[in-house]
Design a protein around this motif. Sequence first.
Motif, PDB file in Angstrom:
ATOM      1  N   TRP A 242       0.378  -1.074   0.271  1.00 28.53           N
ATOM      2  CA  TRP A 242       0.031   0.274  -0.048  1.00 28.53           C
ATOM      3  C   TRP A 242       1.086   1.296   0.010  1.00 28.53           C
ATOM      4  O   TRP A 242       0.647   2.105  -0.660  1.00 28.53           O
ATOM      5  CB  TRP A 242      -1.168   0.134   0.668  1.00 28.53           C
TER       6      TRP A 242
ATOM      7  N   GLN B 279       2.191   2.020  -3.873  1.00 26.79           N
ATOM      8  CA  GLN B 279       0.917   2.077  -4.412  1.00 26.79           C
ATOM      9  C   GLN B 279       0.977   4.040  -4.063  1.00 26.79           C
ATOM     10  O   GLN B 279       1.082   4.599  -4.927  1.00 26.79           O
ATOM     11  CB  GLN B 279      -0.499   1.694  -4.131  1.00 26.79           C
ATOM     12  N   GLN B 280       1.332   4.028  -3.123  1.00 27.41           N
ATOM     13  CA  GLN B 280       0.587   5.834  -2.491  1.00 27.41           C
ATOM     14  C   GLN B 280       1.837   6.522  -2.592  1.00 27.41           C
ATOM     15  O   GLN B 280       1.398   7.366  -3.671  1.00 27.41           O
ATOM     16  CB  GLN B 280       0.337   5.693  -1.018  1.00 27.41           C
TER      17      GLN B 280
ATOM     18  N   ALA C 282       3.744   5.478  -5.682  1.00 26.18           N
ATOM     19  CA  ALA C 282       3.928   6.071  -7.243  1.00 26.18           C
ATOM     20  C   ALA C 282       2.923   6.584  -7.368  1.00 26.18           C
ATOM     21  O   ALA C 282       3.427   7.476  -8.497  1.00 26.18           O
ATOM     22  CB  ALA C 282       3.726   4.247  -7.660  1.00 26.18           C
ATOM     23  N   ALA C 283       2.010   6.910  -6.231  1.00 19.19           N
ATOM     24  CA  ALA C 283       0.384   8.027  -6.936  1.00 19.19           C
ATOM     25  C   ALA C 283       0.925   9.480  -6.338  1.00 19.19           C
ATOM     26  O   ALA C 283       0.677   9.592  -7.616  1.00 19.19           O
ATOM     27  CB  ALA C 283      -0.680   7.079  -6.154  1.00 19.19           C
ATOM     28  N   ALA C 284       1.641   9.874  -5.465  1.00 15.60           N
ATOM     29  CA  ALA C 284       2.354  10.698  -5.497  1.00 15.60           C
ATOM     30  C   ALA C 284       3.359  11.280  -6.223  1.00 15.60           C
ATOM     31  O   ALA C 284       3.308  12.400  -6.964  1.00 15.60           O
ATOM     32  CB  ALA C 284       3.231  11.111  -4.250  1.00 15.60           C
ATOM     33  N   LYS C 285       4.156  10.285  -6.712  1.00 14.17           N
ATOM     34  CA  LYS C 285       5.258  10.671  -7.909  1.00 14.17           C
ATOM     35  C   LYS C 285       4.541  11.263  -9.025  1.00 14.17           C
ATOM     36  O   LYS C 285       5.116  11.760 -10.173  1.00 14.17           O
ATOM     37  CB  LYS C 285       6.151   9.876  -7.862  1.00 14.17           C
ATOM     38  N   LYS C 286       2.980  10.733  -9.697  1.00 18.55           N
ATOM     39  CA  LYS C 286       1.927  11.298 -11.039  1.00 18.55           C
ATOM     40  C   LYS C 286       1.960  12.706 -10.773  1.00 18.55           C
ATOM     41  O   LYS C 286       1.460  13.025 -10.070  1.00 18.55           O
ATOM     42  CB  LYS C 286       1.324  10.214 -10.851  1.00 18.55           C
TER      43      LYS C 286
END
Length: 151
Positions: free
Chosen positions: A141, A144-145, A147-151
Amino acid sequence: MKDLGGVPTKEQLSKYLWETLNSGKVIPGYGHAVLRKTDPRYMAQREFALKHLPKYDMFRVVSDIYEVAPDILIKQGKAKNPWPNVDAHSGVLLYYYNVKEYDFYTVFFGVSRAMGILAQLIWSRALGLPIERPKSVTTEWVEQQVAAAKK
């Protein structure tokens, strides 16, 4: 164990555990304030001991107590949780690895607890989250968080 001439039998352990309970004492390492099953930390230590020190006399005693104590505690009827917690096993491993200063056992527990809280605090601050219980998120988790924040 010296008084018994070696590793006690399950019958001897059972008798001793009943005597302990009937004298108003508890069986140390059994029961947990939250868990209602065997503590997973106990099981991890048990699996380690089964693999690495199965013939060690003190482990054999702990292992046999694991086999007899829950039934005794259930029959007695007072314990909400008749299963072992990590304290029922950790001392054997520490002693096996020559940590024989019993006063340090609690220190090890406290330090490991502090390290867990520190890791939790760092992740909470890094992700801007409130403090949570360590088991509330998984490493997957967190990844994933991030990775999502880097987008």
